[in-house]
Design a protein around this motif. Structure first.
Motif, short mmCIF file in Angstrom:
data_model
loop_
_atom_site.label_atom_id
_atom_site.label_comp_id
_atom_site.label_asym_id
_atom_site.label_seq_id
_atom_site.Cartn_x
_atom_site.Cartn_y
_atom_site.Cartn_z
N ALA A 16 0.83 -1.21 0.00
CA ALA A 16 0.00 0.00 0.00
C ALA A 16 0.86 1.26 0.00
O ALA A 16 0.47 2.28 0.57
N GLY A 17 2.01 1.19 -0.63
CA GLY A 17 2.87 2.37 -0.74
C GLY A 17 3.67 2.71 0.50
O GLY A 17 4.32 3.75 0.55
N ARG A 18 3.65 1.84 1.51
CA ARG A 18 4.41 2.12 2.73
C ARG A 18 5.91 1.96 2.49
O ARG A 18 6.34 1.22 1.61
N VAL A 19 6.71 2.62 3.31
CA VAL A 19 8.16 2.54 3.21
C VAL A 19 8.65 1.25 3.86
O VAL A 19 8.29 0.95 5.00
N GLY A 20 9.49 0.47 3.14
CA GLY A 20 10.13 -0.70 3.72
C GLY A 20 9.30 -1.96 3.62
O GLY A 20 8.34 -2.06 2.86
N GLY A 21 9.69 -2.97 4.44
CA GLY A 21 9.03 -4.26 4.41
C GLY A 21 8.18 -4.50 5.64
O GLY A 21 8.49 -3.99 6.73
N TYR A 22 7.11 -5.27 5.47
CA TYR A 22 6.16 -5.50 6.56
C TYR A 22 5.66 -6.94 6.52
O TYR A 22 5.50 -7.53 5.44
N PRO A 23 5.37 -7.54 7.69
CA PRO A 23 4.69 -8.84 7.70
C PRO A 23 3.20 -8.63 7.38
O PRO A 23 2.58 -7.66 7.85
N LEU A 24 2.66 -9.53 6.58
CA LEU A 24 1.27 -9.40 6.16
C LEU A 24 0.52 -10.69 6.45
O LEU A 24 1.10 -11.77 6.50
N ARG A 25 -0.78 -10.56 6.64
CA ARG A 25 -1.64 -11.73 6.81
C ARG A 25 -2.63 -11.75 5.65
O ARG A 25 -3.32 -10.76 5.38
N LEU A 26 -2.62 -12.90 4.97
CA LEU A 26 -3.56 -13.10 3.88
C LEU A 26 -4.73 -13.91 4.42
O LEU A 26 -4.58 -15.08 4.79
N ALA A 27 -5.89 -13.28 4.54
CA ALA A 27 -7.04 -13.96 5.13
C ALA A 27 -8.33 -13.36 4.59
O ALA A 27 -8.39 -12.15 4.30
N ASN A 28 -9.33 -14.20 4.46
CA ASN A 28 -10.67 -13.76 4.03
C ASN A 28 -10.60 -12.97 2.72
O ASN A 28 -11.33 -12.01 2.51
N ALA A 44 -8.39 -10.97 1.72
CA ALA A 44 -7.81 -9.63 1.86
C ALA A 44 -6.41 -9.73 2.47
O ALA A 44 -6.08 -10.71 3.15
N ILE A 45 -5.59 -8.70 2.20
CA ILE A 45 -4.24 -8.63 2.77
C ILE A 45 -4.24 -7.56 3.85
O ILE A 45 -4.65 -6.42 3.62
N GLN A 46 -3.76 -7.93 5.05
CA GLN A 46 -3.73 -7.01 6.17
C GLN A 46 -2.35 -7.01 6.81
O GLN A 46 -1.63 -8.01 6.75
N LEU A 47 -1.97 -5.89 7.43
CA LEU A 47 -0.72 -5.84 8.18
C LEU A 47 -0.80 -6.80 9.36
O LEU A 47 -1.86 -6.92 10.00
N ALA A 48 0.32 -7.49 9.63
CA ALA A 48 0.35 -8.44 10.75
C ALA A 48 1.50 -8.08 11.68
O ALA A 48 2.41 -8.87 11.90
N LEU A 49 1.46 -6.86 12.21
CA LEU A 49 2.53 -6.40 13.08
C LEU A 49 2.46 -7.07 14.45
O LEU A 49 1.37 -7.45 14.90
N PRO A 50 3.60 -7.21 15.13
CA PRO A 50 3.57 -7.72 16.51
C PRO A 50 2.71 -6.81 17.38
O PRO A 50 2.57 -5.60 17.11
N ASP A 51 2.17 -7.37 18.44
CA ASP A 51 1.25 -6.61 19.29
C ASP A 51 1.88 -5.34 19.86
O ASP A 51 1.22 -4.32 20.01
N ALA A 52 3.18 -5.39 20.15
CA ALA A 52 3.83 -4.24 20.80
C ALA A 52 4.30 -3.18 19.79
O ALA A 52 4.84 -2.15 20.19
N VAL A 53 4.10 -3.41 18.50
CA VAL A 53 4.59 -2.48 17.48
C VAL A 53 3.42 -1.92 16.70
O VAL A 53 2.63 -2.65 16.10
N GLY A 54 3.31 -0.59 16.71
CA GLY A 54 2.27 0.08 15.95
C GLY A 54 2.74 0.41 14.55
O GLY A 54 3.91 0.26 14.20
N VAL A 55 1.82 0.92 13.73
CA VAL A 55 2.15 1.26 12.34
C VAL A 55 3.21 2.35 12.28
O VAL A 55 4.15 2.28 11.49
N ASP A 56 3.07 3.39 13.11
CA ASP A 56 4.04 4.49 13.07
C ASP A 56 5.43 4.02 13.48
O ASP A 56 6.44 4.41 12.89
N GLU A 57 5.49 3.15 14.50
CA GLU A 57 6.80 2.64 14.94
C GLU A 57 7.42 1.76 13.86
O GLU A 57 8.63 1.81 13.61
N ALA A 58 6.61 0.95 13.20
CA ALA A 58 7.12 0.09 12.14
C ALA A 58 7.67 0.94 10.99
O ALA A 58 8.72 0.63 10.41
N ARG A 59 6.96 2.03 10.69
CA ARG A 59 7.43 2.93 9.63
C ARG A 59 8.77 3.56 10.02
O ARG A 59 9.69 3.66 9.20
N GLU A 60 8.92 3.95 11.28
CA GLU A 60 10.17 4.56 11.73
C GLU A 60 11.32 3.55 11.72
O GLU A 60 12.46 3.91 11.38
#
Length: 444
Positions: A316-328, A330-346
């Motif tokens: 979705a145009g985000r910077v860098g690499g991310y873990p994703l979950r393919l389910a139902n 659809a593709i969704q971000l699958a970040l660890p519970d302690a990591v938010g989207v902004d922190e992952a981007r940083e």
């Protein structure tokens, strides 16, 4: 009629192992029964299996009738030796002839998954991306003819260095050429820069050229520079060190007039054996179950029936690499519970900055950190703090050219040994020097 020469022990042992496999017995020359002389054995079926084994192992086609006439492993060894010699004579009489006649790796000869990827990327890019230039500086007297003979034995023992990769139905098919004498071209020092540049920029035609080329530069005062260009489909850093170590041994043998009885029959460990083992492992029931399970998981997720975890760059145009979950579906971000989207981007941005990239603009323009731009300018002369998207291809070509020139200057420095590219001097330089009684930069 000339008597057959006694086959080398290692050759007889390999034949004994083949024979033992056909009867599922221990590969012991003193205990292994010979299947074609064994009562109660379906001799025709065994001979057909043996013919296939010999074709795959030694690249020779022996008629089943000829195999049925043998009565011992020693008889078999003589038959194979004659077939190999006849194949070599046929190739020479044909002036090179067809690579498939006698020495071609059959279609069953596998490539490793790494080789598959390298071949695909090479065919896609058609560049020198996978060319591995190597330079060996030799001081003191050098017997050029002996070095040529040593290289000849090296290529004869390592079939991967004389293998072509021809496409068949869109897939690579390895074809090993018969061994030929290596004619080492020697050029004067006035052509050194041109020879080095040619090695660095060499683009191999893998379907028509073996993946190695040698040139020798004759410098003043008895110094020489051996310039070698390899393709990465045949070598890596570890194998290069082993090859040049062996080259030193073979050079010493050439000087003394000794060496293998027949280098073709004293083969080195074959990379194709590793590739075959890898393919065999992938074909095991356990691996097949894992692959099917993985495919089923992803397939079920696509069919709205499950979930699968993936890793992808720039979703979705985000910077860098991310873990994703393919389910139902659809593709969704699958970040660890302690990591938010902004922190992952940083986290991704900090890694980007560590690589020397300050930012990538909305229009695709890459802007370098000031320190990275300064290093580029100081080391290569490239002057630029940003790379607009519409000039990316031109900038990449300029950077590639400047880096190739920079790499050549650094690697030809006697005190330098490359770590990143695997293109520095290995132990083989010292071995060759010791064999010739010379000293090289690697020994200083």
């Amino acid at each position: 009629m000339n008597a057959r020469r006694t086959p080398p022990a290692y050759f007889l042992e390999e034949l004994t192992e083949i024979v033992s496999r056909l009867l599922f017995t221990s590969p012991d020359p003193q205990r292994t029964r010979y299947p074609l002389a064994e009562p109660g054995v379906h001799r025709s079926a065994v001979a057909q299996d043996l013919a296939r084994e010999l074709q795959e192992t030694f690249g020779v086609a022996i008629p089943v009738a000829a195999l049925l006439a043998t009565r011992s492993t020693l008889d078999l060894a003589g038959l194979v030796l004659d077939a190999v010699a006849a194949g070599r004579r046929t190739e020479r009489a044909d002036g090179g002839g067809s690579a498939e006649a006698g020495f071609a790796d059959s279609a069953s000869t596998p490539m490793s998954t790494v080789q598959d990827r390298i071949w695909f990327m090479h065919e896609l890019a058609g560049s020198n991306l996978y060319t591995v230039p190597t330079f060996l500086e030799l001081d003191g007297p050098l017997d050029v003819d002996a070095l040529g003979r040593a290289l000849t034995v090296l290529l004869a023992r390592h079939s991967i260095l004389r293998t072509l990769y021809r496409a068949s139905a869109g897939l690579p098919r390895p074809v090993s050429l018969p061994p030929e004498p290596v004619v080492l071209m020697t050029v004067p020092s006035t052509e050194e820069d041109a020879v080095v540049t040619a090695a660095q920029s060499r683009v191999f035609r893998l379907a028509d050229e073996i993946p190695v080329d040698f040139r020798l530069v004759a410098r003043s005062s008895g110094q020489h520079l051996l310039v070698a260009a390899f393709h990465h489909i045949a070598v890596d850093r570890v194998s290069l060190d082993l090859l040049f170590t062996e080259l030193g041994v073979r050079y010493g043998e050439a000087l003394r007039g000794t060496g293998p009885v027949d280098p073709l029959l004293e083969p080195a460990p074959r990379y194709s054996d590793h590739a075959r083992a890898e393919r065999d492992e992938l074909a095991t029931p356990v691996m097949q179950r894992r692959l099917r399970a993985r495919a089923a998981t992803v397939g079920a997720a696509l069919a709205d029936g499950g979930a699968a975890l993936l890793a992808r760059s720039g979703p979705a145009g985000r910077v860098g690499g991310y873990p994703l979950r393919l389910a139902n579906g659809a593709i969704q971000l699958a970040l660890p519970d302690a990591v938010g989207v902004d922190e992952a981007r940083e986290i991704n941005l900090s890694g980007q900055r560590a690589d020397g990239i300050r930012e990538i603009g909305p229009d695709g323009t890459v802007r370098f950190e000031s320190w990275a731009a300064a290093v580029l300018y100081q080391e290569t002369g490239y002057d630029g703090v940003e790379m607009p998207l519409d000039r990316a291809e031109d900038c990449a070509r300029e950077l590639a050219g400047r880096f190739a020139a920079y790499r050549g200057q650094v690697e030809r420095n006697p005190g330098y040994q490359s770590v990143a590219g695997g293109r520095g001097r290995g132990t083989g330089t010292s071995e060759l020097a010791r064999a010739s009684g010379t000293r090289t930069g690697a020994d200083t």
